[in-house]
Design a protein around this motif. Sequence first.
Motif, PDB file in Angstrom:
ATOM      1  N   UNK A  56     -72.560 133.030  43.170  1.00 41.28           N
ATOM      2  CA  UNK A  56     -71.476 133.614  42.555  1.00 41.28           C
ATOM      3  C   UNK A  56     -70.167 133.443  43.077  1.00 41.28           C
ATOM      4  N   UNK A  57     -70.030 132.555  43.049  1.00 47.79           N
ATOM      5  CA  UNK A  57     -68.718 131.632  43.612  1.00 47.79           C
ATOM      6  C   UNK A  57     -68.606 130.689  41.864  1.00 47.79           C
ATOM      7  N   UNK A  58     -69.542 130.740  41.059  1.00 39.86           N
ATOM      8  CA  UNK A  58     -69.046 129.604  39.779  1.00 39.86           C
ATOM      9  C   UNK A  58     -69.339 131.442  38.467  1.00 39.86           C
ATOM     10  N   UNK A  59     -69.556 133.107  39.466  1.00 40.60           N
ATOM     11  CA  UNK A  59     -69.551 133.980  37.997  1.00 40.60           C
ATOM     12  C   UNK A  59     -68.178 134.777  38.774  1.00 40.60           C
ATOM     13  N   UNK A  60     -67.537 133.943  39.732  1.00 37.29           N
ATOM     14  CA  UNK A  60     -65.807 134.524  39.982  1.00 37.29           C
ATOM     15  C   UNK A  60     -64.679 133.309  39.963  1.00 37.29           C
ATOM     16  N   UNK A  61     -65.403 131.889  39.257  1.00 39.07           N
ATOM     17  CA  UNK A  61     -64.535 131.341  39.069  1.00 39.07           C
ATOM     18  C   UNK A  61     -64.530 132.000  37.371  1.00 39.07           C
ATOM     19  N   UNK A  62     -65.442 131.597  36.898  1.00 37.01           N
ATOM     20  CA  UNK A  62     -65.762 132.038  34.995  1.00 37.01           C
ATOM     21  C   UNK A  62     -64.877 133.447  34.813  1.00 37.01           C
ATOM     22  N   UNK A  63     -65.082 134.683  35.682  1.00 38.73           N
ATOM     23  CA  UNK A  63     -64.428 135.536  35.647  1.00 38.73           C
ATOM     24  C   UNK A  63     -62.477 135.154  35.706  1.00 38.73           C
ATOM     25  N   UNK A  64     -62.258 134.132  36.764  1.00 42.00           N
ATOM     26  CA  UNK A  64     -61.104 134.036  37.119  1.00 42.00           C
ATOM     27  C   UNK A  64     -60.419 133.160  35.391  1.00 42.00           C
ATOM     28  N   UNK A  65     -61.245 132.749  34.381  1.00 38.53           N
ATOM     29  CA  UNK A  65     -60.086 130.993  33.955  1.00 38.53           C
ATOM     30  C   UNK A  65     -60.110 133.116  32.650  1.00 38.53           C
ATOM     31  N   UNK A  66     -60.834 133.817  32.643  1.00 36.47           N
ATOM     32  CA  UNK A  66     -61.373 134.381  31.431  1.00 36.47           C
ATOM     33  C   UNK A  66     -59.456 135.630  31.457  1.00 36.47           C
ATOM     34  N   UNK A  67     -59.246 135.443  32.426  1.00 30.43           N
ATOM     35  CA  UNK A  67     -57.959 136.775  32.724  1.00 30.43           C
ATOM     36  C   UNK A  67     -56.618 135.481  32.164  1.00 30.43           C
ATOM     37  N   UNK A  68     -56.999 134.335  32.015  1.00 31.65           N
ATOM     38  CA  UNK A  68     -55.995 133.708  31.384  1.00 31.65           C
ATOM     39  C   UNK A  68     -55.042 135.426  30.340  1.00 31.65           C
ATOM     40  N   UNK A  69     -53.354 134.856  29.623  1.00 27.33           N
ATOM     41  CA  UNK A  69     -52.821 135.626  29.267  1.00 27.33           C
ATOM     42  C   UNK A  69     -52.612 135.295  28.017  1.00 27.33           C
ATOM     43  N   UNK A  70     -52.941 135.404  26.804  1.00 25.49           N
ATOM     44  CA  UNK A  70     -52.792 135.132  25.385  1.00 25.49           C
ATOM     45  C   UNK A  70     -51.248 135.692  24.981  1.00 25.49           C
ATOM     46  N   UNK A  71     -50.699 135.004  24.652  1.00 28.44           N
ATOM     47  CA  UNK A  71     -48.780 134.970  23.991  1.00 28.44           C
ATOM     48  C   UNK A  71     -48.847 134.883  22.515  1.00 28.44           C
ATOM     49  N   UNK A  72     -49.667 135.946  21.889  1.00 25.62           N
ATOM     50  CA  UNK A  72     -49.073 135.590  20.083  1.00 25.62           C
ATOM     51  C   UNK A  72     -48.207 134.944  19.717  1.00 25.62           C
ATOM     52  N   UNK A  73     -48.115 133.723  18.894  1.00 21.71           N
ATOM     53  CA  UNK A  73     -46.670 133.709  18.245  1.00 21.71           C
ATOM     54  C   UNK A  73     -46.181 134.091  17.641  1.00 21.71           C
ATOM     55  N   UNK A  74     -44.652 134.155  17.222  1.00 16.49           N
ATOM     56  CA  UNK A  74     -44.115 135.055  16.008  1.00 16.49           C
ATOM     57  C   UNK A  74     -44.038 134.197  15.035  1.00 16.49           C
ATOM     58  N   UNK A  75     -44.586 135.304  13.987  1.00 13.23           N
ATOM     59  CA  UNK A  75     -44.861 134.126  12.779  1.00 13.23           C
ATOM     60  C   UNK A  75     -43.216 133.367  12.400  1.00 13.23           C
ATOM     61  N   UNK A  76     -43.211 132.555  11.632  1.00 15.13           N
ATOM     62  CA  UNK A  76     -42.518 131.253  10.869  1.00 15.13           C
ATOM     63  C   UNK A  76     -42.683 131.761   9.528  1.00 15.13           C
ATOM     64  N   UNK A  77     -41.200 132.155   9.959  1.00 15.30           N
ATOM     65  CA  UNK A  77     -40.634 132.427   8.301  1.00 15.30           C
ATOM     66  C   UNK A  77     -39.079 131.577   7.688  1.00 15.30           C
ATOM     67  N   UNK A  78     -40.314 131.123   6.403  1.00 13.95           N
ATOM     68  CA  UNK A  78     -39.130 129.579   5.502  1.00 13.95           C
ATOM     69  C   UNK A  78     -37.950 130.317   5.009  1.00 13.95           C
TER      70      UNK A  78
END
Length: 78
Positions: A56-78
């Motif tokens: 039970x705790x292993x599954x909850x731990x993995x679910x917690x890890x999957x909650x991370x937020x992904x922040x896309x990087x702004x494109x870099x213009x030359x």
Amino acid sequence: MLGFDRITFDPHVMGGRACIRGMRITVSLLVNLVANGMTSDEIIESYPYLEPEDIHQALHYVAWLAEETVHPLAPVHP
């Protein structure tokens, strides 16, 4: 760590990967067994030193890890 008292990390056990109660049973093993269709009862039958709360705790731990937020990087213009 956020109430995950059965999830342990030790650099001398399984290379520091997330394990169950210091044993050589990794969280990823348990999640893979569940993902491949094994029930908690079947897992405990195969690994009798595990307890239902370990799974039970292993599954909850993995679910917690999957909650991370992904922040896309702004494109870099030359």
